[in-house]
Design an enzyme around this catalytic site. Structure first.
Site, PDB file in Angstrom:
ATOM      1  N   ARG A   1       0.808  -1.230   0.000  1.00  0.00           N
ATOM      2  CA  ARG A   1       0.000   0.000   0.000  1.00  0.00           C
ATOM      3  C   ARG A   1       0.835   1.272   0.000  1.00  0.00           C
ATOM      4  O   ARG A   1       0.323   2.351  -0.266  1.00  0.00           O
ATOM      5  CB  ARG A   1      -0.947   0.003   1.199  1.00  0.00           C
ATOM      6  CG  ARG A   1      -0.269   0.193   2.533  1.00  0.00           C
ATOM      7  CD  ARG A   1      -1.265   0.189   3.679  1.00  0.00           C
ATOM      8  NE  ARG A   1      -0.574   0.347   4.961  1.00  0.00           N
ATOM      9  CZ  ARG A   1      -1.175   0.225   6.123  1.00  0.00           C
ATOM     10  NH1 ARG A   1      -2.459  -0.085   6.174  1.00  0.00           N
ATOM     11  NH2 ARG A   1      -0.502   0.392   7.246  1.00  0.00           N
TER      12      ARG A   1
ATOM     13  N   ILE B   1       8.542  -0.646   6.100  1.00  0.00           N
ATOM     14  CA  ILE B   1       9.046   0.290   7.120  1.00  0.00           C
ATOM     15  C   ILE B   1      10.560   0.166   7.277  1.00  0.00           C
ATOM     16  O   ILE B   1      11.282   1.150   7.303  1.00  0.00           O
ATOM     17  CB  ILE B   1       8.347   0.026   8.482  1.00  0.00           C
ATOM     18  CG1 ILE B   1       6.869   0.438   8.419  1.00  0.00           C
ATOM     19  CG2 ILE B   1       9.058   0.756   9.618  1.00  0.00           C
ATOM     20  CD1 ILE B   1       6.625   1.894   8.180  1.00  0.00           C
TER      21      ILE B   1
ATOM     22  N   GLY C   1      14.158   0.398  24.641  1.00  0.00           N
ATOM     23  CA  GLY C   1      14.492  -0.724  23.754  1.00  0.00           C
ATOM     24  C   GLY C   1      15.408  -0.214  22.656  1.00  0.00           C
ATOM     25  O   GLY C   1      15.896   0.930  22.715  1.00  0.00           O
TER      26      GLY C   1
ATOM     27  N   ALA D   1       8.756   5.464  22.248  1.00  0.00           N
ATOM     28  CA  ALA D   1       9.288   4.191  21.729  1.00  0.00           C
ATOM     29  C   ALA D   1       8.912   3.074  22.699  1.00  0.00           C
ATOM     30  O   ALA D   1       9.756   2.459  23.344  1.00  0.00           O
ATOM     31  CB  ALA D   1      10.802   4.286  21.563  1.00  0.00           C
TER      32      ALA D   1
ATOM     33  N   HIS E   1      44.836 -11.844  14.042  1.00  0.00           N
ATOM     34  CA  HIS E   1      45.404 -10.778  14.870  1.00  0.00           C
ATOM     35  C   HIS E   1      45.961  -9.686  13.970  1.00  0.00           C
ATOM     36  O   HIS E   1      46.570  -9.999  12.952  1.00  0.00           O
ATOM     37  CB  HIS E   1      46.545 -11.357  15.724  1.00  0.00           C
ATOM     38  CG  HIS E   1      47.248 -10.322  16.540  1.00  0.00           C
ATOM     39  ND1 HIS E   1      46.708  -9.781  17.692  1.00  0.00           N
ATOM     40  CD2 HIS E   1      48.462  -9.708  16.365  1.00  0.00           C
ATOM     41  CE1 HIS E   1      47.556  -8.902  18.180  1.00  0.00           C
ATOM     42  NE2 HIS E   1      48.629  -8.827  17.402  1.00  0.00           N
TER      43      HIS E   1
END
Length: 469
Positions: free
Chosen positions: A34, A40, A180, A267, A448
């Site tokens: 849509r 999102i 969160g 949030a 390393h």
């Protein structure tokens, strides 16, 4: 005769990945969207927020240039340019998904989709309405931000993540409700950009799904950066005016205070997008809008599947994508493909990443959850300060923690906080998926100098064998 083998309702990271996998398996596939292909996550979530956070990280590093023997004068952040870059990144990826749909010959129908039952789905778009049919339908309609009942987001003073991504101005004094991943990432971004930030979390610690040691470390790090962190606290009321927001905050001691803020970011979780898509009409079982599924994504109605944020958590893009692949393969199998062998998702092997500064990443059980589940545990921690690469990068803050079953040596969980841990975590995810034990991890050669050596040392530390501390 069905129009399609599979129709997918929603084109987020669950839907579009499911569509691609269906097409790869030779199924005639359509997707109904849509708003924006990519959903999102790609347009208003995971990707553009990372672009914002990258700008904030670069800004943070320039401000500390002297620590690297560099000089940078008169630096400033151009908020409009930062937002413009973020939107450009989202646009580029949206076009990428459009290309992937064409490449895989997936039909795209733009409009609102509604299940009609009997394998039919109505699409209402700008060109009117059409009824499509398919042997199987996957619901992948995602979720949206949960509003506070007493202060719905208005986009001016009270923001959801969507408003926070395209701010008209930099908040002078920002209140973030919820700690969160989304709340902490925006708190980190705006703090780096120069806002005065307060975070309110009703649980007794921030990032409450993470290991307690990670929460404690992150809270100290964010406070050191100038944030105010209130845990065990709540927002009793918000009075919004044209000039700002007056917040009534209740602390962990039960006392209430009133504070003024220029803006608020809410949030406090998500709400699944399952209204008005025909669930009730076709008899799909759901609780509080969350659709019940089996391990392959089947709902209780034959031929209808669900994946991603409309199903039980964790509500993460990569979980949705993986569920999309599982459902696509299970559908192909149901349609007679004998070459696919889907496996149900093991949620303990889904990593979580938070892109604040410092970063947080984890997989599997926290130490507390492992003990609750009845395991006798061995856990090991190794600090960034003991790693040569971390010191060379100028990033000596953080640690890596691993949790093992003391009886079998099975890796139960891994928890990290520090530079680039969102990239490091995948090593442990692969290990967990391969059902690794401490013996294999100890016998693995780590290059390393890299940050990854701390992963090795953390395992060694769990067994009293750490070399560099």
């Amino acid at each position: 005769m069905s129009d399609y083998d599979v129709i997918i309702l929603g084109s987020g990271p669950g839907g579009y990945v499911a569509a691609i996998r269906c097409a790869q398996l030779g199924l005639k596939t359509a997707i109904v969207e849509r708003e924006n292909l990519g959903g999102i996550c790609l347009n208003w979530g995971c990707i553009p927020t990372k672009a914002l956070l990258r700008s904030a990280e670069v800004f943070h590093n320039i401000k500390h240039a002297a620590a690297y023997g560099l000089a940078a004068d008169n630096i400033r952040a151009d908020l409009d340019a930062v937002v413009k870059r973020s939107r450009g990144v989202a646009k580029q990826l949206n076009q990428g998904v459009t290309h992937l749909m064409k490449k895989n010959k997936i039909a795209v129908h733009m409009g609102d989709g509604t299940l009609l039952g009997g394998g039919k789905l109505e699409v209402k778009g700008e060109k009117g309405s059409a009824t499509l049919s398919a042997k199987h339908i996957i619901v992948a309609t995602g979720a949206r931000a949960r509003d506070l009942p007493f202060a719905p987001a208005d986009g001016k003073r009270v923001w959801t993540y969507r408003h926070a991504m395209v701010p008209g101005e930099l908040p002078g004094k920002l209140l973030v409700i919820g700690s969160g991943a989304i709340g902490i990432e925006f708190a980190s971004f705006y703090n780096d950009m120069g806002s005065e930030v307060t975070v309110v979390e009703m649980m007794d610690r921030i990032v409450p799904v993470e290991d307690a040691d990670v929460s404690a470390f992150l809270e100290r790090a964010l406070a050191k950066q100038g944030m105010t962190i209130l845990t065990g606290a709540g927002v009793e009321a918000l009075a919004v005016t044209s000039k700002g927001v007056k917040a009534k905050l209740k602390g962990k001691d039960g006392a209430t205070t009133e504070q003024d803020f220029s803006h608020v970011i809410v949030a406090v979780g998500i709400v699944p997008n399952t209204e008005n898509i025909g669930l009730e009409a076709v008899g799909i079982k759901s609780e509080r809008g969350i659709i019940a599924i089996d391990g392959m994504g089947r709902t209780n109605v034959a031929g209808i599947w669900a994946i991603g944020d409309v199903t039980p958590g964790p509500w993460l893009a990569h979980k949705a994508s993986h569920e999309g692949v599982i459902a696509a393969e299970a559908i192909a199998q149901a349609l007679g493909n004998k070459d696919v062998h889907p496996h149900a998702m093991d949620k303990l092997n889904i990593p979580g990443c938070t892109y604040c500064h410092p970063q947080v990443a984890s997989v599997g059980l926290t130490e507390a959850k492992a003990k609750e589940a009845g395991y006798t545990v061995k856990s090991g921690t190794f600090p960034f300060i003991g790693n040569g690469k971390a010191i060379a990068l100028g990033e000596p803050e953080g640690f890596i923690k691993t949790v093992f079953d003391a009886k079998t040596g099975e890796l139960l969980g891994a928890h990290m906080v520090g530079a680039e841990v969102t990239e490091l975590i995948q090593g442990y995810v692969v290990g967990k998926t391969l059902e690794t034990t401490e013996a294999e991890l100890m016998a693995t050669v780590f290059p390393h100098p890299t940050l990854s050596e701390m992963m090795h040392e953390s395992v060694l530390a769990a067994y009293g064998r750490a070399l560099h501390i």
